[in-house]
Motif scaffolding. Sequence first.
Motif, PDB file in Angstrom:
ATOM      1  N   GLY A  55       5.269  -1.611  14.585  1.00 28.10           N
ATOM      2  CA  GLY A  55       4.570  -0.881  13.971  1.00 28.10           C
ATOM      3  C   GLY A  55       5.400   0.068  12.729  1.00 28.10           C
ATOM      4  N   GLN A  56       6.508   0.522  13.409  1.00 25.29           N
ATOM      5  CA  GLN A  56       7.316   1.142  12.628  1.00 25.29           C
ATOM      6  C   GLN A  56       8.151   0.222  11.256  1.00 25.29           C
ATOM      7  OE1 GLN A  56       9.946   2.956  15.618  1.00 25.29           O
ATOM      8  NE2 GLN A  56       8.603   4.717  15.829  1.00 25.29           N
ATOM      9  N   ALA A  57       8.318  -0.992  11.755  1.00 29.85           N
ATOM     10  CA  ALA A  57       9.098  -1.786  10.987  1.00 29.85           C
ATOM     11  C   ALA A  57       7.805  -2.274   9.576  1.00 29.85           C
ATOM     12  CB  ALA A  57       9.521  -2.915  11.823  1.00 29.85           C
ATOM     13  N   LEU A  58       6.840  -2.363  10.167  1.00 32.51           N
ATOM     14  CA  LEU A  58       5.752  -2.759   9.034  1.00 32.51           C
ATOM     15  C   LEU A  58       5.586  -1.800   8.071  1.00 32.51           C
ATOM     16  CD1 LEU A  58       3.043  -4.513  11.348  1.00 32.51           C
ATOM     17  CD2 LEU A  58       4.198  -5.363   9.539  1.00 32.51           C
ATOM     18  N   ALA A  59       5.617  -0.356   8.567  1.00 35.58           N
ATOM     19  CA  ALA A  59       5.534   0.618   7.913  1.00 35.58           C
ATOM     20  C   ALA A  59       6.788   0.686   6.752  1.00 35.58           C
ATOM     21  CB  ALA A  59       5.234   2.084   8.599  1.00 35.58           C
ATOM     22  N   ALA A  60       7.875   0.545   7.443  1.00 39.62           N
ATOM     23  CA  ALA A  60       8.981   0.710   6.593  1.00 39.62           C
ATOM     24  C   ALA A  60       9.205  -0.367   5.408  1.00 39.62           C
ATOM     25  CB  ALA A  60      10.600   0.594   7.700  1.00 39.62           C
ATOM     26  N   GLU A  61       8.701  -1.426   5.826  1.00 39.56           N
ATOM     27  CA  GLU A  61       8.687  -2.499   4.902  1.00 39.56           C
ATOM     28  C   GLU A  61       7.453  -2.547   3.744  1.00 39.56           C
ATOM     29  OE1 GLU A  61       8.729  -7.518   5.144  1.00 39.56           O
ATOM     30  OE2 GLU A  61       9.681  -6.420   6.545  1.00 39.56           O
ATOM     31  N   HIS A  62       6.346  -2.003   4.355  1.00 37.28           N
ATOM     32  CA  HIS A  62       5.122  -2.088   3.313  1.00 37.28           C
ATOM     33  C   HIS A  62       4.869  -0.814   3.001  1.00 37.28           C
ATOM     34  CE1 HIS A  62       4.816  -6.619   3.932  1.00 37.28           C
ATOM     35  NE2 HIS A  62       5.234  -6.330   5.271  1.00 37.28           N
ATOM     36  N   GLY A  63       5.137   0.108   3.618  1.00 39.01           N
ATOM     37  CA  GLY A  63       4.636   1.625   3.258  1.00 39.01           C
ATOM     38  C   GLY A  63       2.955   1.469   3.781  1.00 39.01           C
ATOM     39  N   ALA A  64       2.107   2.165   2.637  1.00 39.28           N
ATOM     40  CA  ALA A  64       0.820   2.356   2.997  1.00 39.28           C
ATOM     41  C   ALA A  64       0.050   0.956   2.436  1.00 39.28           C
ATOM     42  CB  ALA A  64       0.091   3.550   2.580  1.00 39.28           C
ATOM     43  N   ALA A  65       0.838   0.064   1.905  1.00 36.17           N
ATOM     44  CA  ALA A  65       0.153  -1.158   1.186  1.00 36.17           C
ATOM     45  C   ALA A  65      -0.915  -2.010   1.906  1.00 36.17           C
ATOM     46  CB  ALA A  65       1.034  -2.102   0.611  1.00 36.17           C
ATOM     47  N   LEU A  66      -0.805  -1.729   3.350  1.00 34.17           N
ATOM     48  CA  LEU A  66      -1.562  -2.860   4.323  1.00 34.17           C
ATOM     49  C   LEU A  66      -2.900  -2.011   4.433  1.00 34.17           C
ATOM     50  CD1 LEU A  66       1.079  -4.178   6.597  1.00 34.17           C
ATOM     51  CD2 LEU A  66       0.212  -4.984   4.178  1.00 34.17           C
ATOM     52  N   VAL A  67      -3.069  -0.654   3.928  1.00 31.01           N
ATOM     53  CA  VAL A  67      -4.313  -0.096   4.096  1.00 31.01           C
ATOM     54  C   VAL A  67      -5.371  -0.206   3.185  1.00 31.01           C
ATOM     55  CG1 VAL A  67      -5.159   2.187   4.814  1.00 31.01           C
ATOM     56  CG2 VAL A  67      -3.002   1.743   5.694  1.00 31.01           C
ATOM     57  N   PRO A  68      -6.652  -0.356   3.267  1.00 33.86           N
ATOM     58  CA  PRO A  68      -7.426  -0.831   4.424  1.00 33.86           C
ATOM     59  C   PRO A  68      -6.921  -2.333   4.804  1.00 33.86           C
ATOM     60  CG  PRO A  68      -8.835  -0.803   2.730  1.00 33.86           C
ATOM     61  CD  PRO A  68      -7.679  -0.338   2.052  1.00 33.86           C
ATOM     62  N   PRO A  69      -7.242  -2.894   6.113  1.00 33.53           N
ATOM     63  CA  PRO A  69      -6.816  -4.176   6.224  1.00 33.53           C
ATOM     64  C   PRO A  69      -7.836  -5.170   5.757  1.00 33.53           C
ATOM     65  CG  PRO A  69      -7.913  -3.220   8.267  1.00 33.53           C
ATOM     66  CD  PRO A  69      -7.630  -1.917   7.157  1.00 33.53           C
ATOM     67  N   ASP A  70      -7.578  -6.418   5.481  1.00 33.51           N
ATOM     68  CA  ASP A  70      -8.389  -7.626   5.416  1.00 33.51           C
ATOM     69  C   ASP A  70      -7.756  -8.668   5.827  1.00 33.51           C
ATOM     70  OD1 ASP A  70      -6.183  -8.390   3.600  1.00 33.51           O
ATOM     71  OD2 ASP A  70      -6.891  -7.552   1.686  1.00 33.51           O
ATOM     72  N   ALA A  71      -8.447  -9.716   5.691  1.00 29.58           N
ATOM     73  CA  ALA A  71      -7.882 -11.269   6.290  1.00 29.58           C
ATOM     74  C   ALA A  71      -6.401 -11.439   5.906  1.00 29.58           C
ATOM     75  CB  ALA A  71      -8.651 -11.942   5.802  1.00 29.58           C
ATOM     76  N   GLY A  72      -5.836 -11.312   4.671  1.00 30.67           N
ATOM     77  CA  GLY A  72      -4.669 -11.430   4.290  1.00 30.67           C
ATOM     78  C   GLY A  72      -3.876 -10.570   5.079  1.00 30.67           C
ATOM     79  N   THR A  73      -4.057  -9.375   5.107  1.00 27.20           N
ATOM     80  CA  THR A  73      -3.232  -8.280   5.799  1.00 27.20           C
ATOM     81  C   THR A  73      -3.073  -8.561   7.304  1.00 27.20           C
ATOM     82  OG1 THR A  73      -4.037  -6.417   4.352  1.00 27.20           O
ATOM     83  CG2 THR A  73      -3.140  -5.773   6.605  1.00 27.20           C
ATOM     84  N   LEU A  74      -4.093  -8.940   7.729  1.00 23.58           N
ATOM     85  CA  LEU A  74      -4.117  -9.410   9.533  1.00 23.58           C
ATOM     86  C   LEU A  74      -3.254 -10.454   9.394  1.00 23.58           C
ATOM     87  CD1 LEU A  74      -5.402  -8.022  11.999  1.00 23.58           C
ATOM     88  CD2 LEU A  74      -5.996  -7.080   9.859  1.00 23.58           C
ATOM     89  N   ALA A  75      -3.202 -11.537   8.635  1.00 25.58           N
ATOM     90  CA  ALA A  75      -2.375 -12.629   8.800  1.00 25.58           C
ATOM     91  C   ALA A  75      -0.858 -12.305   8.669  1.00 25.58           C
ATOM     92  CB  ALA A  75      -2.860 -13.800   7.745  1.00 25.58           C
ATOM     93  N   LEU A  76      -0.625 -11.430   7.728  1.00 21.17           N
ATOM     94  CA  LEU A  76       0.621 -10.961   7.568  1.00 21.17           C
ATOM     95  C   LEU A  76       1.210 -10.160   8.707  1.00 21.17           C
ATOM     96  CD1 LEU A  76       2.094  -9.005   4.332  1.00 21.17           C
ATOM     97  CD2 LEU A  76       2.424  -8.377   6.653  1.00 21.17           C
ATOM     98  N   VAL A  77       0.333  -9.314   9.201  1.00 20.99           N
ATOM     99  CA  VAL A  77       0.699  -8.604  10.452  1.00 20.99           C
ATOM    100  C   VAL A  77       0.698  -9.445  11.718  1.00 20.99           C
ATOM    101  CG1 VAL A  77       0.043  -6.663  11.955  1.00 20.99           C
ATOM    102  CG2 VAL A  77      -0.389  -6.401   9.596  1.00 20.99           C
ATOM    103  N   ARG A  78       0.127 -10.489  11.591  1.00 18.17           N
ATOM    104  CA  ARG A  78      -0.075 -11.405  12.866  1.00 18.17           C
ATOM    105  C   ARG A  78       1.361 -12.076  12.805  1.00 18.17           C
ATOM    106  NH1 ARG A  78      -4.181 -14.257  11.798  1.00 18.17           N
ATOM    107  NH2 ARG A  78      -3.200 -15.942  10.711  1.00 18.17           N
ATOM    108  N   ASN A  79       1.887 -12.662  11.640  1.00 16.31           N
ATOM    109  CA  ASN A  79       2.914 -13.541  11.743  1.00 16.31           C
ATOM    110  C   ASN A  79       4.239 -12.622  11.948  1.00 16.31           C
ATOM    111  OD1 ASN A  79       1.482 -15.821  10.933  1.00 16.31           O
ATOM    112  ND2 ASN A  79       1.648 -15.446   8.969  1.00 16.31           N
TER     113      ASN A  79
END
Length: 594
Positions: free
Chosen positions: A228-252
């Motif tokens: 989670g910390q690595a995701l925040a460091a790389e994307h900031g708040a850009a993944l809020v709120p989540p959508d299908a594309g966001t979840l696919a990115l987080v999953r991978n």
Amino acid sequence: MSHDIFAHLRDRTITALSTLLPELPAEAFARVTMEPPREASHGDMATNAALVVGKVAKLAPPKLAADLAAALRELPEVEEATPAGPGFVNLRLREDYLRGQVAVILREGEEFGQGAEKPGTVNVEYVSANPTGPMHVGHCRGAVVGDALAALLAKAGHQVTREYYINDAGAQVQALAWAAYWRYLEALPVAAHGLWAEGAEPEARKAAVEAAYGTTLQYGGEYLIPVGQALAAEHGAALVPPDAGTLALVRNFTVAAMMAEIREDLAALGVRHDIFISEAELVRDGLLEKAEVLLDSQGLIYQGTLPPPKGKPPEDWEEREQTLFRSEQFGDDTDRPLRKSDGTGTYFANDIANHLHKIERGFGALVHVWGADHGGYVKRMQAAVAALSGKRVSLDVVLTQIVHVVKDGQPVRMSKRAGSYITLRDLIDEVGRDAVRFTMLTRKSDAQMEFDLDLVVQQSRDNPVFYVQYAHARCRSVLRGAGDPAPEALALAPLDSLTDPAELGLIRRLAAWPRVVDAAAAAREPHRVAFFLNDLASDFHLLWNKGKDDTTLRFIQADQPAATQARLALVAATAAVVRSGLRVMGVTPVEEMR
């Protein structure tokens, strides 16, 4: 290829039978075996040759056994050949022939036991843990068994590919993505999402995410916090709120992070794979559809309904039409569904795609190491492989049972970091890689085992890890004391002074190593190597202790140079075979015990 005395005497026996029965074709001798007798008092070997060939030749097996025994007595390797029972022949080998195996071992060194190169390539798939968290003790056993089995098959002469199948498709991985997303939100300032108040407790934060996004967070271990910390460091708040594309990115992203950790865990255990195959990629590449076309072309797919599972009350069963594979036609208990109600592939269907991929890559034999909870899955997968390959490709499944870790006689507490289980790293940090690997092979894989953290570090006869390592350390101590003579020189030493029953017993054990390799590989049972090494260590320690009581049996004697050279040759051969066995197990031999 090493000299296997059992295979050699089997060949000699078949030659003798061919002379006695020249009218029989070669295939008549296919079932002839040469094995250790059930009781050591019966000799060194026993063959069923007269029993199985007598039936084909329409001769009384006892009469054929008597004629065969007479022929085998003429061989220079055989001291005694005796008919026994309904058609067996027991053999006792000449001592000079047995002693000659010491020189063979010294010339081949750790390569002793290497089988002749066999055609085709075997695919061994093992571990294949879902990338949803750190590896735990259950994964550990499968990893060690699979890695040792791959090494054993290679030792037996097979070409081997070691494979890891990444289960990165389906509901579990989607649940992992949501859990990582929760940890990502925790790594952001509260103002970025506003789901909870500053200072909210972990359970409140978790509940807020579940309520906001209508999900259930199944994975709660601390191992996802760095993700989670690595995701925040790389994307900031850009993944809020989540959508299908966001979840696919987080999953991978999360699967890649988990697989990096799994690879590190495997490396710490000394386990390696040649290739990693992604389930999600196979699905995207259309392997499931390709498999369905292949099966359908054989009339093996149909639309139909299945009876309710055994033990399930009929009122709880909803009968519905499904896409089914005619698994029962290949020995399964029932036909199996390939598609879910939403049209996506079932877990079984995705596994079919995985196996088609292996078949297309040209493997002639497949071996899987699975947890025992997958035992009911074996027949359907073997049915699928038979159908996909036209019965050309075999599938063997090795099941591994659960491991209970105890310390001071009590179950070990769970790992806080993992949340609900003991991690592989916990175990390695506690007792070391070699102790973990050896211990995991001291039971047949489908038997439950207790991993006693106190026992595996204990220096006693009850600890097979110590007992075998101590035998090698003693060998090395003797050889260092003698100036570490070269094996090539020792191979030339006259060995006729090796006449004590303990010395000959040790030689018999050493000479059996090629047969152990071949038989263990054929049975897919790497634990046999651990059993063999334990017996070999016992034979060596027996000889060592006899030398303490009888000075004429000591390895180094200043006034007996010829006997000393012969015994040093025996010690060096023992050390080489122990190293050969430990190499199959992936365990490092020690030079001295501390």
